[in-house]
Design a protein around this motif. Structure first.
Motif, PDB file in Angstrom:
ATOM      1  N   VAL A  10     -49.213  19.980  22.143  1.00 52.49           N
ATOM      2  CA  VAL A  10     -47.806  20.376  22.270  1.00 52.49           C
ATOM      3  C   VAL A  10     -47.004  19.266  22.942  1.00 52.49           C
ATOM      4  N   LEU A  11     -47.558  18.654  23.960  1.00 53.52           N
ATOM      5  CA  LEU A  11     -46.871  17.564  24.651  1.00 53.52           C
ATOM      6  C   LEU A  11     -46.675  16.362  23.731  1.00 53.52           C
ATOM      7  N   ALA A  12     -47.680  16.056  22.929  1.00 57.34           N
ATOM      8  CA  ALA A  12     -47.565  14.934  21.989  1.00 57.34           C
ATOM      9  C   ALA A  12     -46.505  15.230  20.932  1.00 57.34           C
ATOM     10  N   LEU A  13     -46.490  16.445  20.403  1.00 55.83           N
ATOM     11  CA  LEU A  13     -45.469  16.806  19.414  1.00 55.83           C
ATOM     12  C   LEU A  13     -44.064  16.746  20.008  1.00 55.83           C
ATOM     13  N   LEU A  14     -43.939  17.194  21.239  1.00 52.23           N
ATOM     14  CA  LEU A  14     -42.641  17.132  21.914  1.00 52.23           C
ATOM     15  C   LEU A  14     -42.196  15.689  22.128  1.00 52.23           C
ATOM     16  N   GLY A  20     -38.277  10.611  17.905  1.00 52.83           N
ATOM     17  CA  GLY A  20     -37.626  10.626  16.591  1.00 52.83           C
ATOM     18  C   GLY A  20     -36.135  10.872  16.709  1.00 52.83           C
ATOM     19  N   ALA A  21     -35.731  11.760  17.596  1.00 52.78           N
ATOM     20  CA  ALA A  21     -34.306  12.027  17.785  1.00 52.78           C
ATOM     21  C   ALA A  21     -33.596  10.798  18.361  1.00 52.78           C
ATOM     22  N   LEU A  22     -34.242  10.117  19.297  1.00 52.81           N
ATOM     23  CA  LEU A  22     -33.635   8.910  19.863  1.00 52.81           C
ATOM     24  C   LEU A  22     -33.497   7.808  18.820  1.00 52.81           C
ATOM     25  N   ILE A  23     -34.527   7.618  18.013  1.00 52.46           N
ATOM     26  CA  ILE A  23     -34.463   6.588  16.983  1.00 52.46           C
ATOM     27  C   ILE A  23     -33.383   6.928  15.960  1.00 52.46           C
ATOM     28  N   GLU A  24     -33.299   8.190  15.588  1.00 47.32           N
ATOM     29  CA  GLU A  24     -32.282   8.605  14.625  1.00 47.32           C
ATOM     30  C   GLU A  24     -30.877   8.414  15.193  1.00 47.32           C
ATOM     31  N   ALA A  25     -30.703   8.636  16.480  1.00 45.01           N
ATOM     32  CA  ALA A  25     -29.386   8.494  17.094  1.00 45.01           C
ATOM     33  C   ALA A  25     -29.019   7.028  17.297  1.00 45.01           C
ATOM     34  N   LEU A  26     -29.992   6.182  17.578  1.00 44.31           N
ATOM     35  CA  LEU A  26     -29.699   4.784  17.885  1.00 44.31           C
ATOM     36  C   LEU A  26     -29.728   3.867  16.662  1.00 44.31           C
TER      37      LEU A  26
END
Length: 55
Positions: A10-14, A20-26
């Protein structure tokens, strides 16, 4: 033992989700800065010219 494994998964998926969200935003900022840097270097190469004569 099973709870530890599930917790690690769960920690790895989080972590992957946040990354992924940071890469998509940047990504747009990275693309715009790469294009800007390329245009700046192209302008400097074209406008300054070579100061030394070709022999």
């Amino acid at each position: 033992m099973v709870v530890k494994v599930v917790g690690i998964v769960v920690l790895a998926l989080l972590a992957f989700w946040i990354l992924g969200a940071l890469i998509e935003a940047l990504m747009p900022i990275l693309v715009i800065s790469a294009i800007g840097t390329g245009l700046y270097l192209l302008y400097k190469a074209v406008s300054s010219g070579d100061k030394t004569p070709i022999n």
